[in-house]
Design an enzyme around this catalytic site. Structure first.
Site, PDB file in Angstrom:
ATOM      1  N   SER A   1       0.834  -1.214   0.000  1.00 57.69           N
ATOM      2  CA  SER A   1       0.000   0.000   0.000  1.00 57.69           C
ATOM      3  C   SER A   1       0.864   1.258   0.000  1.00 57.69           C
ATOM      4  CB  SER A   1      -0.950  -0.003   1.207  1.00 57.69           C
ATOM      5  OG  SER A   1      -0.217  -0.051   2.415  1.00 57.69           O
TER       6      SER A   1
ATOM      7  N   SER B   1      -0.408  -4.510  10.329  1.00 55.08           N
ATOM      8  CA  SER B   1      -1.284  -4.442  11.506  1.00 55.08           C
ATOM      9  C   SER B   1      -2.755  -4.472  11.093  1.00 55.08           C
ATOM     10  CB  SER B   1      -0.960  -3.221  12.373  1.00 55.08           C
ATOM     11  OG  SER B   1      -0.770  -2.039  11.642  1.00 55.08           O
TER      12      SER B   1
HETATM   13  N1  LIG Z   1       1.242   7.322  -4.124  1.00 55.22           N
HETATM   14  C1  LIG Z   1       2.010   6.329  -3.675  1.00 55.22           C
HETATM   15  N2  LIG Z   1       2.255   6.214  -2.336  1.00 55.22           N
HETATM   16  C2  LIG Z   1       3.024   5.208  -1.880  1.00 55.22           C
HETATM   17  N3  LIG Z   1       3.632   4.289  -2.657  1.00 55.22           N
HETATM   18  C3  LIG Z   1       3.448   4.362  -3.993  1.00 55.22           C
HETATM   19  C4  LIG Z   1       2.634   5.375  -4.553  1.00 55.22           C
HETATM   20  N4  LIG Z   1       2.618   5.206  -5.882  1.00 55.22           N
HETATM   21  C5  LIG Z   1       3.391   4.142  -6.142  1.00 55.22           C
HETATM   22  N5  LIG Z   1       3.914   3.623  -5.012  1.00 55.22           N
HETATM   23  C6  LIG Z   1       4.802   2.447  -4.956  1.00 55.22           C
HETATM   24  O1  LIG Z   1       4.133   1.419  -4.251  1.00 55.22           O
HETATM   25  C7  LIG Z   1       5.079   0.589  -3.563  1.00 55.22           C
HETATM   26  C8  LIG Z   1       4.717   0.533  -2.082  1.00 55.22           C
HETATM   27  O2  LIG Z   1       5.581  -0.379  -1.455  1.00 55.22           O
HETATM   28  P1  LIG Z   1       5.948  -0.327   0.091  1.00 55.22           P
HETATM   29  O3  LIG Z   1       7.095  -1.262   0.276  1.00 55.22           O
HETATM   30  O4  LIG Z   1       6.102   1.082   0.552  1.00 55.22           O
HETATM   31  O5  LIG Z   1       4.609  -0.928   0.730  1.00 55.22           O
HETATM   32  P2  LIG Z   1       4.360  -1.429   2.235  1.00 55.22           P
HETATM   33  O6  LIG Z   1       2.990  -0.951   2.573  1.00 55.22           O
HETATM   34  O7  LIG Z   1       5.468  -1.014   3.114  1.00 55.22           O
HETATM   35  O8  LIG Z   1       4.309  -3.000   2.054  1.00 55.22           O
HETATM   36  P3  LIG Z   1       4.752  -4.166   3.096  1.00 55.22           P
HETATM   37  O9  LIG Z   1       3.634  -4.305   4.096  1.00 55.22           O
HETATM   38  O10 LIG Z   1       4.867  -5.386   2.240  1.00 55.22           O
HETATM   39  O11 LIG Z   1       6.060  -3.784   3.724  1.00 55.22           O
HETATM   40  C9  LIG Z   1       6.443   1.210  -3.787  1.00 55.22           C
HETATM   41  O12 LIG Z   1       7.076   0.518  -4.840  1.00 55.22           O
HETATM   42  C10 LIG Z   1       6.098   2.660  -4.183  1.00 55.22           C
HETATM   43  O13 LIG Z   1       7.083   3.234  -4.992  1.00 55.22           O
END
Ligand SMILES: Nc1ncnc2c1ncn2[C@@H]1O[C@H](COP(=O)(O)OP(=O)(O)OP(=O)(O)O)[C@@H](O)[C@H]1O
Ligand SMILES: [Mg+2]
Length: 197
Positions: free
Chosen positions: A36, A106
């Site tokens: 996300s 979470s």
């Molecule tokens: N508007 C946006 N906001 C956040 N991330 C974005 C957006 N647009 C594209 N992305 C991309 O979406 C991906 C989000 O991955 P991220 O690792 O931050 O997710 P996460 O929620 O931490 O997942 P996990 O729970 O698996 O750790 C990244 O590759 C990021 O570059």
């Protein structure tokens, strides 16, 4: 022998630390599906706060499982214990006056409410609201592909539920905004609440 354990008061108080830092502490609790954008946005916010001279720290999912929580699995009890330990660590950091970010899926309301209770400081639930289809399309770690193939049991959004926050302090719709805009929205909230100047 709990009765023989006595709390020792510290000579530097919490208020002393807040005064020295020049901002108040807070716990930014990012929640949302895998992919996300929790880690991405939390890091962008952390960078912005750091550049403003704030004292911050970030606790991120996989990193914590490499150390503090490396003995924990992914069954229900372990997930609860995972969040409990993270919250207690975050509490120590906020007691030290830091603005702490936590980036964990979470998925359960009860766990997040427990974190809110334990934290005992300004708790900011940041809902990183990204539709499942978008997360699956992004699939930055290739986890959805594996989960769809049945290789990851209890995968949030696929074979395990995600309970969305009902009243988050900050609601980020990442399919409608850039990472930069999302980070600005979190920082604006902190300004609006007088946590940072
Ligand atoms: N508007 C946006 N906001 C956040 N991330 C974005 C957006 N647009 C594209 N992305 C991309 O979406 C991906 C989000 O991955 P991220 O690792 O931050 O997710 P996460 O929620 O931490 O997942 P996990 O729970 O698996 O750790 C990244 O590759 C990021 O570059
Ligand atoms: Mg992450």
């Amino acid at each position: 022998m709990k009765e023989n354990i006595v709390w020792h008061n510290t000579s530097v108080s919490h208020d002393d630390r807040v005064q020295l830092n020049g901002h108040r502490p807070a716990l930014l609790w990012y929640t949302g599906l895998s992919g996300s954008g929790k880690s991405t946005i939390a890091n962008a916010v952390d960078r912005k706060l750091f550049e403003k001279g704030c004292h911050t720290y970030l606790l991120d999912g996989d990193n914590v499982r490499h150390g503090l929580n490396k003995d924990l699995g992914f069954d229900d009890d372990s997930r609860v214990e995972n969040i409990r330990r993270i919250t207690e660590v975050a509490k120590l950091f906020t007691d030290a006056g830091l603005i702490v970010g936590t980036a964990f899926i979470s998925p359960f309301i009860a766990d997040r409410e427990q974190a809110r209770e334990i934290a005992g400081t300004h708790f900011v639930e940041v809902f990183v609201d990204t539709p499942l289809e978008v997360c699956e399309q992004r699939d930055p770690k290739g986890l959805y592909k594996k989960a769809r193939a049945g290789d990851i049991p209890h995968f949030t959004g696929i074979s395990s539920p995600y309970e969305a926050p009902e009243n988050p302090e900050v609601h980020l719709k990442t399919d409608e905004m850039s990472v930069e805009e999302a980070a600005d929205q979190v920082v604006s909230y902190l300004v609006q609440k007088g946590i940072i100047g």
